[in-house]
Design a protein around this motif. Structure first.
Motif, PDB file in Angstrom:
ATOM      1  N   ARG A 188       9.986  77.429  45.954  1.00  0.00           N
ATOM      2  CA  ARG A 188       9.157  76.597  45.082  1.00  0.00           C
ATOM      3  C   ARG A 188      10.038  75.845  44.095  1.00  0.00           C
ATOM      4  O   ARG A 188      11.150  76.268  43.796  1.00  0.00           O
ATOM      5  CB  ARG A 188       8.184  77.508  44.312  1.00  0.00           C
TER       6      ARG A 188
ATOM      7  N   ALA B 169       1.334  81.807  40.795  1.00  0.00           N
ATOM      8  CA  ALA B 169       1.709  80.390  40.859  1.00  0.00           C
ATOM      9  C   ALA B 169       0.767  79.626  39.944  1.00  0.00           C
ATOM     10  O   ALA B 169      -0.398  79.423  40.270  1.00  0.00           O
ATOM     11  CB  ALA B 169       1.619  79.862  42.279  1.00  0.00           C
ATOM     12  N   ILE B 171       0.579  76.583  39.353  1.00  0.00           N
ATOM     13  CA  ILE B 171       0.096  75.338  39.936  1.00  0.00           C
ATOM     14  C   ILE B 171      -1.234  75.546  40.652  1.00  0.00           C
ATOM     15  O   ILE B 171      -2.014  74.613  40.798  1.00  0.00           O
ATOM     16  CB  ILE B 171       1.149  74.717  40.886  1.00  0.00           C
ATOM     17  N   CYS B 172      -1.516  76.773  41.058  1.00  0.00           N
ATOM     18  CA  CYS B 172      -2.783  77.024  41.750  1.00  0.00           C
ATOM     19  C   CYS B 172      -3.973  76.927  40.831  1.00  0.00           C
ATOM     20  O   CYS B 172      -5.117  77.045  41.261  1.00  0.00           O
ATOM     21  CB  CYS B 172      -2.751  78.385  42.450  1.00  0.00           C
ATOM     22  N   GLY B 187       0.574  76.479  47.670  1.00  0.00           N
ATOM     23  CA  GLY B 187      -0.347  75.903  46.692  1.00  0.00           C
ATOM     24  C   GLY B 187       0.147  74.598  46.116  1.00  0.00           C
ATOM     25  O   GLY B 187       0.564  74.536  44.960  1.00  0.00           O
ATOM     26  N   GLU B 341       7.431  77.020  37.462  1.00  0.00           N
ATOM     27  CA  GLU B 341       6.136  76.867  38.116  1.00  0.00           C
ATOM     28  C   GLU B 341       5.975  75.554  38.872  1.00  0.00           C
ATOM     29  O   GLU B 341       4.987  75.373  39.569  1.00  0.00           O
ATOM     30  CB  GLU B 341       5.014  76.984  37.068  1.00  0.00           C
ATOM     31  N   CYS B 343       5.779  73.061  41.590  1.00  0.00           N
ATOM     32  CA  CYS B 343       5.588  73.420  42.992  1.00  0.00           C
ATOM     33  C   CYS B 343       6.687  72.829  43.863  1.00  0.00           C
ATOM     34  O   CYS B 343       6.937  73.332  44.943  1.00  0.00           O
ATOM     35  CB  CYS B 343       4.216  72.966  43.477  1.00  0.00           C
TER      36      CYS B 343
ATOM     37  N   PHE C  64       6.489  81.056  48.377  1.00  0.00           N
ATOM     38  CA  PHE C  64       6.018  80.126  47.341  1.00  0.00           C
ATOM     39  C   PHE C  64       5.574  80.866  46.086  1.00  0.00           C
ATOM     40  O   PHE C  64       5.684  80.355  44.974  1.00  0.00           O
ATOM     41  CB  PHE C  64       4.859  79.288  47.909  1.00  0.00           C
ATOM     42  N   TYR C  65       5.046  82.071  46.268  1.00  0.00           N
ATOM     43  CA  TYR C  65       4.422  82.784  45.166  1.00  0.00           C
ATOM     44  C   TYR C  65       5.350  83.848  44.612  1.00  0.00           C
ATOM     45  O   TYR C  65       5.976  84.601  45.350  1.00  0.00           O
ATOM     46  CB  TYR C  65       3.123  83.435  45.644  1.00  0.00           C
TER      47      TYR C  65
END
Lengths: 809, 436, 218
Positions: A188, B169, B171-172, B187, B341, B343, C64-65
């Motif tokens: 990310r 996350a 951004i979610c 996300g 954070e 993305c 991603f998380y």
């Protein structure tokens, strides 16, 4: 650049809108993207993530422009024009110019200063756009984020993560276009990177396209990495010589050696894509080439001068006039195939010529003569896009015609085209085309088609086939299933669906159209039709009566050669006393072992070829000829579309087949012409298509599918093919050589826990790892011609009955 | 003096209010049967008439958002509750979910009924298991009581609720990124148009609403438009769950009408603690909105007044800082948050947050330069309005605001590490570590 | 590698919550993490096979998380919020103290591999700053001393109770809760603590109530 299929000239005026870009007004189709409108006007807005063939994502933000009425700059790649829209690009808008410069600065922030060692240098959109849009110096003084580099995402494709600008063109291509989402964005933020799962390399048949669309040097190929700079290369538009999809390529040559090949633009055919075989399989062009003519003396081949070799060949072929044959194979250009077709008739006095170095049949010959040879263009790729239904019969597009696969996949996803695949295996390719799998016994395709015709099954498919625009595509392996081509032809004629024949090799359709098949003259002319013979004789400058008869009906040339062995034993005369053979692999024929021995017994064999093979092992005269890249010519793709090309390697010392045949004809004192591509093409144009009566389509009845275990097979795209020699990175991305079997079949055979199986016929056996998959009951699928799996060598083909037993891995 | 108005929080001192039993004893699940007896469009009309604005930060009129959903289109509709509260400073949704999950559930049922959704999702950030288990258990209790499921209370309306755990996350919390996350993708936000109202979850009409927004619904149904509109202002009607945090004597949840001022809230919260007892700077609603100073304490907490003051009400979760705090450090931490954070989808945010954070960290250690100060303004300017989504805009917000009011601190940080100018221990709310 | 049939049944149960199976990838990753103490490549492959995705597609989501870890976490995950507000209010000191106690830095483990320390982002508990989490359960209003005390007690196997949640179990148990949130513990942790009740308390003291319909403004 591929423009969207709909161009302004095809659009009704009411669908046009007026847009102003940088003060210039244009009328363009409603809904067109701003970035495309600008391109049409010659205004280039910088971009990275945008690609005309991919859905827009507006991620890179390089294309920001000003739209009147909007406070913030907007991405030109994601905004559709509306009537009266006023757009100002970086040329007339400070907002746009500042935004683009800002984004360019960000793009270069973490980008490594790799230009001196990066393959993309000199042809790099980031370099180019940094020059037009960026700042002259960097203000970034912090540390750039780094990654270990390069890493392999497959044996062929290397990834330098630091260079990546996260445009996601590669991941979107892999997912949307190829249907192979093995390449993904991981992590990310600034750590975001392209990557794979460790156990799943990006072994997509289309992986090479990501290198081409990558706007930086993040993705490179093992084959080309560090090899050349773009300004070293001489680039030539060419046509691919591998399969019959008809891709346009760009071949890049440096000092007479092909360094790389790119997919080139043909919106009607391959758009901007090609497959990895077309892209990477070209090492054969410069490795292992035969350097000079060879003549056999005392059992050994020795180098000879051209005059000597031509003399020996001419005398040997002249002595066997009327009792000779020609095997052209499916790799010749259209012009060279025509040269063989003409040479066979005028110089060798024979109509026994065959281009099918694969499983073939008389039914197929009749089918081709009735329904394919010399027919006008179509069905086409565009027809696939518009079809209400496409029925695939014995054709696995992903392996056998990758561009048909890409086209069908998109048609299914975007245009709702319904695809039905009559196949023994539910392949990933079928799922990727959202196709309906119609499970069918290998060898049972003819019966299945009869069932549709009889209305007993798949009534909805029959109904769909009756709709205008429906298409049936039949694969070349149906030649080996008695009744299949007959049924397909009948299905097409009774429903009105268009029938397309898809051979595997680039030269097959051209050879067929050029008359390189017994029973056919150029243009699809039946060889025994008086008017046809007159037309051909007129162009060839001979008497129609001097043309040999069509060729012994009802049997193939290969059968004749094989049969000569027993004829000789029975003290009967041979049928074939001399053979002219182009670049053909013995192993590609049914009964390859027998053929090998039979060829050895043919009294006189002349071969025109590029590499040593089993034919040169027994040939009396060998002529070295040009590879496709060294000559001009054209290929006819499966649609019937001619794709001409010029030589990519200039000044090569090699000669095309047509020229060699002309020289042999000259030595035989036969009037033939110069054999130059221009001349051959002109003759073909003069001959044109046959417009007279054709033979009827065959009406062979289906035979029952074989019992025990039926073998399903086709050739994987990447396998042990001769033209793929010498490229180990490509070979390493091939699908595993394994047998596939359904769970119930495995259980019934007591092989539910087996990790390997042995496939046996009377002629031999093959041992392979086995995997349970969606295969129709009572069948096993095996790749036809991969390392360790050469089915023709054990006399097995699609539809054969085989024994399957367990093996230890 | 604007009074406090405990409504959603009115029974948070009832020990079992988070259970179905406890909620019911205090007026819970009265709105539901009433709503099910109304026409769904009438409910939408009611919510529209209240002028309720989304409480997730954007303040978009809720009824209007609901009305964008095409009806009778033959497609499934979905309600998705955005419970991804991750904005630094925001802590109102998590307490609501812990203390009053059934009000959320009741709101979900009524809202789903209104927009003709038969499946609702509650997307809760993964780092708050207590909120997740409270809400999920409340859903289960409601199912067992026939308030969720088939043919609810014989109305013919059926609803499934799925509680979905996020995994870290921020951004979610952006509605389209939330939808992509809920669909099982990374996300990352989506292009708009099309908008979720027509192409949302699984490409069908979807409404995404904040926890607090949905929690308002039962009270609106029970008490009506006039009752609701007596709170707040014309443009910002209603009441707000404010979370007050930072250097105040009594941090916590305070419920009051919109329009209350920060000065009033500070008063209720016991005033500033530490430092010299004054407000150095405060932020009305999460780090994504521009900061304000003591000069703005009398600005009404409404969407319009905050906008006029050059900031935004945002989530309405003020953070207050006294004068022991280094603005440079505060901004640096926020930017580290945005960098972590981000993305990664768009260039300005992905690269810009990386850059700004690198420069600010130098300032924190006393190695900033004057050129850096101007550079950062430009970099923020190159992100704001250029990024794909509002996270970029948010990341570009703290520094310019801080520079406007506290330029001298940045200048000082070109010479001296901030910890020397603002000893950290002086800001601590506990006395264990002596100020150096 | 494969999971036993019980786990596969749990996976199918989770998949059944969604109209589209791909949506289940996040809770399935929590489930895998609850079993393996991390997300492993094999776990991702099993999930991918179950959902008809490539392993890369699952890896894309998993990486991603922040909560999905790719090394074993150990018994307890310790999070200390060092975002602006918590950090300034003392979170930095809490983090330093815990870090020293564990001999570990950000995303590192103590030498026994029992505790994983992480600087976490805002936990939506700003009113309870400085905020620490143990296995993601709230440990509000920490000081350096109290935080280290919690570590000590956990290390000794003593019971530690979340300030607004249940008794601390372990990291994998919390991950299981994220996959199956009706875990029987919703009754723990109380309705609301004094901080959450701050406004209500003041309102009561001042006799402030919200008007009911028909009453007009208070």
């Amino acid at each position: 650049m591929t423009i969207a299929p709909q161009s302004p000239t095809e659009v009704a005026p009411s669908d046009l809108v007026t847009v102003s870009v940088d003060g210039i007004e244009v009328r363009v189709p409603k809904g067109m993207l701003v970035i495309r409108v600008a391109e049409l006007m010659g205004i280039e807005i910088p971009r990275f993530c945008d690609h005309p063939l991919l859905d827009p994502v507006a991620a890179c933000r390089a294309c920001l422009i000003e739209i009147e009425g909007q406070a913030k700059p907007q991405p030109a790649c994601a905004i559709s024009v509306t009537d009266g829209m006023i757009v100002r690009t970086q040329r007339t808008s400070l907002m746009a110019d500042a935004a683009q410069e800002g984004v360019m600065e960000f793009l270069l922030l973490n980008h490594p200063l790799d230009c001196p060692v990066c393959d993309k240098g000199g042809e790099c959109p980031l370099q180019n756009q940094a020059m037009t849009t960026g700042r002259p110096t960097s203000r970034f003084e912090e540390e750039k984020r780094t990654f270990e580099k390069p890493i392999n995402v497959s044996a062929q494709i290397l990834l330098d993560r630091e260079r990546c600008v996260s445009c996601a063109r590669c991941t979107r291509f892999a997912d949307q276009i190829a249907g192979d989402p093995m390449l993904e964005l991981l992590e990310r933020g600034a750590a975001q990177q392209v990557g794979i799962a460790p156990d799943q390399p990006f072994d997509s048949y289309f992986s090479g396209n990501t290198i081409q669309i990558c706007p930086v040097g993040a993705l490179t190929s093992s084959l080309y990495r560090f090899r050349a700079r773009p300004f070293d290369l001489v680039s030539t538009p060419t046509t691919c010589e591998h399969c019959a999809s008809g891709c346009s390529l760009r071949t890049d040559v440096r000092r007479g050696v092909i360094t790389r090949r790119l997919a080139w633009d043909d919106p009607e055919v391959n758009e901007e894509w090609n497959c990895d075989k077309g892209r990477f399989a070209f090492i054969y062009t410069h490795e292992g080439r035969i350097a000079s003519p060879l003549v056999r003396e005392n059992g050994e081949l020795r180098p000879a001068s051209w005059p000597e070799a031509l003399d020996v060949a001419a005398r040997g072929l002249a002595a066997a006039r009327g009792r000779a044959g020609v095997l052209t194979g499916g790799r010749l250009t259209r012009e060279d195939a025509y040269a063989y077709a003409k040479f066979a008739r005028v110089a060798m006095g024979t109509g026994d010529i065959d281009f099918r170095s694969r499983v073939a049949s008389d039914e197929e010959a009749q089918f081709l003569a009735s329904s394919v040879a010399g027919m006008p263009l179509g069905p086409t790729y565009a027809d696939l896009d518009r079809a209400p239904v496409v029925l695939l019969v014995g054709l696995e597009p992903e392996d056998e015609s990758p561009i048909i696969f890409l086209r069908l996949r998109r048609a299914a996803q975007k245009k709702g085209v319904r695809i039905v695949s009559l196949s023994p295996v539910r392949t990933r390719g079928i799922d990727k085309m959202d196709a309906q799998w119609w499970a069918c016994q290998p060898g049972g395709e003819a019966i299945a088609l009869r069932h549709i015709l009889g209305g007993e099954k798949a009534a909805d498919t029959l109904a769909a086939l009756r709709q205008p625009g429906a298409v049936i595509l039949v694969g070349e392996r149906m030649a080996g299933v008695p009744g299949a081509l007959s049924a397909a032809a009948e299905l097409a004629s009774s429903t009105g669906a268009r029938l397309g024949w898809v051979p595997r090799r680039a030269g097959e359709r051209g050879a067929l159209d050029a008359g390189a098949l017994a029973g056919l003259l150029p243009g699809g002319r039946p060889a025994d039709d008086p008017r046809a013979r007159e037309e051909v004789a007129a162009v060839w400058g001979v008497e129609p009566s001097s043309l040999p008869p069509g060729g012994r009906p009802g049997r193939s040339l290969v059968d004749a050669i094989l049969g000569d062995a027993s004829r000789v034993e029975r003290d009967e005369a041979r049928l074939i006393d001399a053979l002219l053979v182009a670049g053909v692999e013995v192993a590609d024929h049914e009964g390859a072992e027998d053929l090998r021995r039979a060829l050895d017994k043919v009294p006189f064999v002349v071969t025109l070829t590029t590499h040593h093979n089993e034919v040169t092992d027994i040939a009396d005269v060998v002529f070295p000829v040009a590879v496709v890249a060294e000559k001009a010519g054209s290929f006819t793709d499966w649609e019937g579309r001619n794709k001409p090309f010029s030589a990519a390697i200039h000044g090569a010392q090699s000669v095309a087949d047509g020229r060699v045949l002309a020289m042999i004809a000259d030595a035989m004192d036969v009037s033939f012409g110069s054999g130059e591509v221009v001349a051959l093409r002109a003759e073909l144009d003069r001959l044109g298509r046959w417009t007279g009566a054709r033979v009827a389509a065959p009406t062979v009845a289906p035979s029952d599918a074989s019992g025990t275990v039926a073998l399903a097979t086709w050739r994987l795209l990447l396998d042990a093919g001769a033209l793929q020699e010498g490229e180990p990175h490509l070979a390493a991305t091939a699908r595993p050589t394994e047998a596939l079997m359904g769970a119930d079949t495995a259980r019934a055979l007591g092989l539910a826990q087996a990790s390997a199986v042995v496939i046996s016929t009377d002629k031999g056996s093959i041992k392979l790892p086995v995997r349970i998959a969606d295969v129709v009951d009572g069948a096993v699928w095996v790749p036809m011609s991969s390392e360790g799996s050469r089915l023709l060598s054990i006399g097995a083909r699609h539809g054969s009955a085989v024994r399957v037993t367990g093996g230890t891995a | 003096m604007t009074p406090l108005t405990p409504i959603i929080t009115a029974h948070w001192d009832v020990p079992d209010y988070f259970t179905l039993e406890g909620y019911r004893r205090h007026g819970g699940y009265v709105a539901l049967p009433k709503a099910l007896g109304m026409d769904p469009d009438a409910i939408i009309g009611t919510v529209k008439d209240t002028g309720l604005r989304g409480r997730g930060g954007a303040g978009f009129p809720t009824g209007l958002k609901w009305s964008f959903v095409p009806q009778n289109d033959g497609k499934p509709h979905y309600l998705v509750v955005n419970a991804d509260e991750s904005e630094p400073g925001a802590c109102k949704d998590v307490p609501i979910m812990i203390a009053n999950p059934h009000a959320l559930v009741e709101g979900v049922i009524i809202s789903s009924y209104a927009i003709r959704a038969n499946h609702a999702f509650i997307y809760i950030r993964g780092e708050v298991p207590q909120a997740i288990r409270r809400v999920a258990t409340a859903v289960r209790e409601a199912e067992q009581a026939g308030l969720v499921g088939d043919n609810i209370l014989g109305s013919g309306f059926s609803l499934r609720i799925t509680v979905h755990s996020g995994a870290g996350a921020y951004i979610c919390g952006e509605e389209t990124a939330l939808l992509d996350s809920l669909e099982g993708y990374r996300g990352q936000p989506r292009l708009k148009p099309p908008f979720p109202a027509t192409h949302g979850l699984y490409a069908v009409p979807t409404v995404v609403n904040n926890v607090e927004t949905i929690t308002n619904i039962p009270w609106i149904i029970n008490n009506g438009v006039e009752w609701f509109r007596q709170f707040g202002t014309e443009k910002s009607p209603g009441f707000k769950v404010f979370s007050i945090s930072g250097h105040v004597a009594r941090p916590g949840i305070y419920e009051a009408p919109l329009g209350i001022t920060m000065r009033e809230l500070l008063d209720y919260a016991g005033g500033v603690v530490g430092g010299d007892g004054t407000v150095k700077f405060w932020i009305p609603g999460g780090s994504s909105v521009p900061m304000l100073t003591a000069d703005h304490l009398d600005t009404p907490m409404t969407y319009e007044a905050m906008a006029e003051a050059g900031t935004m009400l945002g989530t309405g979760t003020p953070m207050v800082f006294n004068n022991t705090v280094s603005v440079v450090k505060a901004v640096t931490r926020w930017l580290e948050f945005y960098k972590h954070e981000s993305c990664g989808k768009c260039t300005p945010c992905r690269e810009g947050t990386y850059w700004i954070t690198g420069v600010l960290e130098r300032f924190e250690h006393g190695h900033g330069t004057d050129a850096d100060m101007d550079l950062l303004v430009e970099v923020c300017g190159n992100i704001a309005g250029r990024s794909f989504c509002a996270l970029g805009d948010a990341a570009a917000t703290p520094y310019p605001g801080a520079l406007k009011y506290f330029r001298d601190e940045f200048e000082a940080a070109t010479r001296t590490p901030v910890d020397e100018v603002f000893p950290p221990a002086a800001s601590y709310v506990f006395g264990e570590v002596a100020a150096r | 590698m494969s999971y036993d049939e019980g786990v596969m049944a749990q996976m199918r149960d989770i998949i059944g919550r969604y109209p589209n199976s791909r949506s289940a990838v996040m809770p399935l990753l929590h489930l895998a993490q609850s079993i393996d103490d991390e997300v492993t490549p094999e776990g991702m492959r099993v999930i991918a096979d179950e959902l008809g995705l490539t392993t890369a597609e699952v890896t894309a989501v998993a990486t991603f998380y922040t909560m999905y870890k790719r090394r074993p976490v150990g018994k307890h995950h310790i999070g200390v919020c060092t975002n602006t507000l918590c950090a300034l209010l003392g979170g930095d000191a809490v983090y330093d103290a815990v870090s020293e106690r564990l001999g570990a830095g950000h995303n590192e483990k103590d030498v026994d591999g029992t505790f994983w320390l992480e600087r976490i982002e805002c936990q939506a508990a700003c009113t309870h700053a400085p905020v620490m989490t143990v296995d993601w359960e709230f440990m509000d209003c920490q000081t350096p001393r109290s935080a280290v005390d919690i570590i000590d007690r956990l290390a000794r196997g003593e019971e530690v109770v979340s300030t607004r949640g249940p008794v601390i179990r372990d990291f994998q148990a919390t991950e299981h809760t994220l996959a199956f949130p009706v875990d029987g513990l919703a009754g723990e942790g109380g309705e609301a603590d004094s901080i959450m009740l701050a406004g209500l308390t003041v309102a009561r003291e001042l006799g402030m109530k919200a008007p009911t319909p028909g009453e007009g403004s208070a």
